[in-house]
Every structure is written in C-alpha cells, then in structure tokens.
Design a protein around this motif. Structure first.
Motif, short mmCIF file in Angstrom:
data_model
loop_
_atom_site.label_atom_id
_atom_site.label_comp_id
_atom_site.label_asym_id
_atom_site.label_seq_id
_atom_site.Cartn_x
_atom_site.Cartn_y
_atom_site.Cartn_z
N VAL A 389 58.97 69.85 0.39
CA VAL A 389 59.55 70.51 1.56
C VAL A 389 59.51 72.03 1.38
O VAL A 389 59.19 72.78 2.31
N GLU A 390 59.84 72.49 0.19
CA GLU A 390 59.80 73.93 -0.09
C GLU A 390 58.40 74.49 0.10
O GLU A 390 58.22 75.58 0.68
N ALA A 391 57.40 73.75 -0.40
CA ALA A 391 56.01 74.21 -0.26
C ALA A 391 55.62 74.32 1.20
O ALA A 391 54.93 75.27 1.60
N ALA A 392 56.03 73.35 2.02
CA ALA A 392 55.70 73.37 3.46
C ALA A 392 56.38 74.54 4.15
O ALA A 392 55.77 75.21 5.02
N ILE A 393 57.61 74.82 3.80
CA ILE A 393 58.35 75.94 4.41
C ILE A 393 57.72 77.27 4.02
O ILE A 393 57.53 78.16 4.85
N LEU A 394 57.37 77.41 2.75
CA LEU A 394 56.73 78.64 2.29
C LEU A 394 55.37 78.84 2.95
O LEU A 394 54.96 79.97 3.24
N ALA A 395 54.67 77.73 3.21
CA ALA A 395 53.34 77.81 3.82
C ALA A 395 53.39 78.34 5.25
O ALA A 395 52.38 78.82 5.78
N THR A 396 54.56 78.31 5.89
CA THR A 396 54.67 78.86 7.25
C THR A 396 54.52 80.38 7.25
O THR A 396 54.21 80.97 8.28
N GLY A 397 54.77 81.01 6.10
CA GLY A 397 54.71 82.46 6.02
C GLY A 397 55.92 83.15 6.62
O GLY A 397 55.96 84.38 6.70
N LEU A 398 56.92 82.35 7.01
CA LEU A 398 58.10 82.91 7.68
C LEU A 398 59.26 83.16 6.72
O LEU A 398 60.27 83.73 7.11
N VAL A 399 59.11 82.71 5.46
CA VAL A 399 60.17 82.92 4.49
C VAL A 399 59.60 83.52 3.21
O VAL A 399 58.45 83.27 2.86
N LYS A 400 60.41 84.32 2.53
CA LYS A 400 60.02 84.89 1.25
C LYS A 400 60.33 83.93 0.10
O LYS A 400 59.63 83.90 -0.90
N ASP A 401 61.41 83.18 0.28
CA ASP A 401 61.86 82.28 -0.78
C ASP A 401 62.69 81.18 -0.14
O ASP A 401 63.28 81.37 0.93
N VAL A 402 62.74 80.02 -0.80
CA VAL A 402 63.49 78.90 -0.23
C VAL A 402 63.90 77.93 -1.33
O VAL A 402 63.21 77.79 -2.35
#
Length: 484
Positions: A389-402
């Motif tokens: 899930v973290e990898a998918a969220i980071l792949a959006t380019g909308l977050v710096k860290d999660v």
C-alpha cells in the motif's frame, strides 16, 4: 589478550588505511586505552562491561579495538540517546567503564536521581545491587553488543563476536568476488551498518573514509576518487543524494541500500542515473546483509531483494513449520555463521533466527520481501501488507513519505490507515484516493488518512511505530473535539 588482533592492527597502521586520520595516532591511542583497561582488569575477576558512545571516529575506533584486544564486553551506544534511553541501558547493563563524550553530565544526573532516595554518596553504587553477568565464550574472547531497537524503540543488545562479524565480511567478499573492500562510511559506527564498513575495510586491508552525512547535506564531499569504493545508504539518504548530487553517487563502485524498504519511484530514479545500487536484506542480528541484489541485476530491472550470500541459509516456512517451495509466501528463517548469540544477557549461540518477515523465492533464487507478519493488516477477512500500500501511495507522486498501519475496528476487525506527508499543500486524501483506483484493490485502500509534516524515522530511516500511533491518537482526538 588477543595478540593476533593487536599485531593485525599494527600492520594495518603501516598502510595508513584510515583516510583523513593518521593511522599511527589511532594505534597509539589504542595502546593507551589497552593499558588503562589492563589496570582496571587487575581489580576485576570478570570481563569488564564497557559502554562505548564516542562521537569522534578516532576515539571510537581506538576504544573499540582496545576493548576487543583485552577480551572485554563492549556495548556500542548511540551518543544521542536521551535520559529515558540511557535508563533502559542501565537497566540491562552494569558498566565498569563508560567511554563517552558530551553526555557525561546527563549520565551523572540520571545516576544521582536514581540514588537520591537511597542516601548513597557515590552514584556508582546504583549498580551494586545488580548481578554482574558473565557469559561463557570460547577462549574467554570478547563480546560485541550491538544495539537494536526494531520498530518499537525498546533498546536491546544483540550479542556478537569477532567471529560472527568476520563471517559476515567473508560472505560479502565471496558474493561480490572481491578481496579488498574500500568503504566510504556515512553511517554511525555504533550501528551495525556503519560498524560492518569498518570491519570490511580492516579485515580485507582496504581503505576507509569516515565522512559525516551532515557534511554531504551541507554540500561537501570527500576529495578522493571513489570508483573503487562501496558506500552504504538508507532510503532517505539515497533520496536526498539523488536530488542533490546523483552524479557523485554514480561514481561509486557499489551503493549498498538497506535499513528500511525502498519504494519503487526511488529505485526507478536510481536506475535513471545508472547508480550501481545493491538493495540488501539483513539486520543487526545477522551482522548486516545476508541477501543482496547485484548492481548489474538491479540495473537490468530486477526489483527483488537479491540472492542469499554464501555465509547464510534462508528458508521460507509456513504456519505448520513446513518448508515452502518457490513462489509460496511464508515466514523467513535464517541460519548463518554471522548470526548473533542472542540478546544480552540471554546467551543462545548457534540458533536459527525466526524472523518476523514474510517473503518468497522466485525460480532464479531471488528473495522478495513483502512485509512483516506482525504488521499484516486483516480487514474484513482480507490480508493487506503495508509495504504494498505504501509503495502504491508513493507511486502517485503526491506524497513525500507515508506509513500504513492497521487500527482496531469493531466492524472490519482492522481498518487500513495511512499517515502521510503531502508533496504539496493542496494535496488532499481525495486526490490520492483517485490516483489509487487503478493501482490497488478496493479493500487495500486506506479508510483513514492523517496528514503530517514529517514521519518519525531514526537515522537508519526506520519508522517508530509507537510514535505513529501517538500521532494518530492525537489527531483523532482533535477531530472529535471539532465535531463536539
């Protein structure tokens, strides 16, 4: 006394192996500390317990070798530990000697407070009620205690020996087919990833550069040809260097990456700049990596954690303790000559390490880590692994860290929760969710979102999950107050 190690140190000093430091001066300082320890040992029947928290690399190296040469027990400590953390250390260890800089006052204050109600004049008497632990080792050799806190933040010391650390170096050399290892160390020497760079250079008669990471952040860099050097980084350091100085990073022979999981966009960026990256899997208990991806495989597009190094055996086991074949996900078990001998003061050499990690081997023998068993989220009967899930969220380019965790929920059992750092002020959870529609099954989508300025990570890039939970609780209370 370990005469062979002392002789090896003398020979190494003739080669001036510590770049930027006069090797002869360190040898002389080591000798001074050996004399000091021998004087103390005449008053003690057991090996000395030595806490080492030197901030100066020269003093650290001299103290480290002096302790081992004189067959004592050395506990590597983080000089930046605060009062509560030192309290944990003193609850575990009865020290005979503390080599430390800049924190002496802090330690004395804690000791005085602890003895205040006992009417003791000498703060050292705080330790008199403890039983001194003496562990049986071959030939009364030294023990090297390396701190590990995992994700909980609770300090423990993994028990290592010169032999376990040497086994790690030998496996490293065989895997990379190299006899001499030159290292540029940006990580703290008290941490296993920094210590093993010292060990590799010393045992293989290589060169060692110790260069503070903070200097790199200020735009400085070592003035030396790095084409034959290894460097070890954690993902947050790799991210910074890819943004600030990727061409300098590309000059290294190999860039080892560990300490925490790396996200896909970070790996893609490293490939873009042709960084000779070697993602690895290991831990304090294994004396650094036991699985590593060769740079040539990484640059060819391989996204696994790599293959097992020669000094280790890794097996995948199911819940019934049955060995799993390739392609099947299970718990990772490790057997290795580099494995620690338990956690101080519990002594358990030659055991098999049952990790909390889940993974699988492909047909080519590459290991794929999918997350930690204890962090697996079961929501509505479905298994969700935070790393995915973290990898998918980071792949959006909308977050710096999660950071993704599971919170108790009366309906779902657990609810997938994301604590994130937005890349821009106008990034909303709704926007992130829209981007996730094509990347994740619906049950894997976080139902709760908490935006923060930064995530609590240590110097190695690992998340402190206890602090994450505190962030979520505080944020949830704030929302409830607004509703009321």
């Amino acid at each position: 006394m370990n005469q062979q190690l002392w002789n090896d140190l003398i020979e190494q000093s003739k080669q001036d192996w510590l770049i930027g430091w006069e090797a002869q001066a360190i040898l002389n300082l080591t000798n001074q500390k050996i004399i000091q320890l021998k004087q103390l040992q005449t008053k003690k029947e057991l090996p000395l317990n030595i806490l080492l928290a030197e901030t100066n690399p020269r003093s650290f190296i001299a103290s480290f070798f002096a302790s081992i040469i004189t067959n004592n027990y050395i506990f590597l400590c983080n000089p930046d530990w605060q009062k509560s953390e030192w309290q944990q250390v003193f609850e575990l260890v009865d020290p005979d000697l503390i080599w430390i800089e800049n924190k002496i006052k802090l330690l004395h204050e804690w000791q005085k407070q602890s003895t205040k109600n006992q009417n003791l004049d000498n703060p050292k008497n705080i330790f008199q009620s403890k039983i001194k632990t003496s562990l049986s080792t071959p030939n009364n050799s030294s023990l090297i205690m390396i701190p590990t806190g995992g994700s909980s933040g609770k300090i423990r010391f993994a028990i290592h020996t010169w032999s376990t650390l040497t086994a790690s170096v030998q496996g490293f050399c065989q895997y990379f087919q190299i006899k001499t290892i030159n290292s540029c160390c940006l990580l703290p020497l008290y941490h296993v990833s920094g210590l093993m760079q010292l060990m590799r250079s010393f045992l293989t008669k290589g060169k060692l550069i110790i260069f503070p990471y903070q200097n790199l952040k200020q735009g400085k860099q070592p003035n030396i040809d790095l084409e034959e050097f290894f460097v070890s980084l954690v993902p947050t350091q790799l991210q910074f260097l890819l943004q600030s100085n990727p061409h300098w990073l590309a000059s290294f022979q190999t860039v080892l990456l560990g300490g925490a999981p790396a996200w896909q966009s970070l790996l893609d960026r490293a490939r873009k700049y042709r960084i000779a990256l070697a993602p690895s899997y290991g831990m304090t208990e294994t004396a650094s990596q036991i699985v590593t991806l060769q740079p040539k495989d990484f640059l060819a597009g391989n996204n696994s954690n790599g293959q097992v190094l020669p000094h280790a055996q890794v097996t995948i086991i199911d819940d019934n303790q049955q060995l799993l074949i390739n392609g099947k996900i299970g718990q990772i078990f490790i057997k290795s000559n580099s494995l620690s001998w338990g956690y101080y003061p519990q002594f358990n050499p030659n055991q098999i390490l049952n990790t909390d990690d889940l993974g699988w081997f492909d047909k080519q023998g590459y290991l794929h880590i999918i997350g930690r068993s204890s962090q697996k989220i079961i929501t509505g009967g479905e298994n969700v692994f935070p790393l995915e899930v973290e990898a998918a969220i980071l792949a959006t380019g909308l977050v710096k860290d999660v950071c993704v965790i599971g919170l108790p929920d009366c309906h779902w059992g657990q609810v997938v929760t994301a604590v994130y750092v937005p890349s821009k002020l106008d990034v909303s959870e709704k926007l992130i969710q829209q981007k996730l529609q094509q990347q994740l099954s619906k049950y894997k989508h976080p139902k709760l979102w908490f935006s923060v300025d930064c995530l609590p990570r240590n110097q190695q890039g690992k998340i402190n999950y206890q602090q994450i939970l505190e962030i979520v609780v505080i944020a949830d209370l704030a929302v409830q107050r607004k509703i009321m």
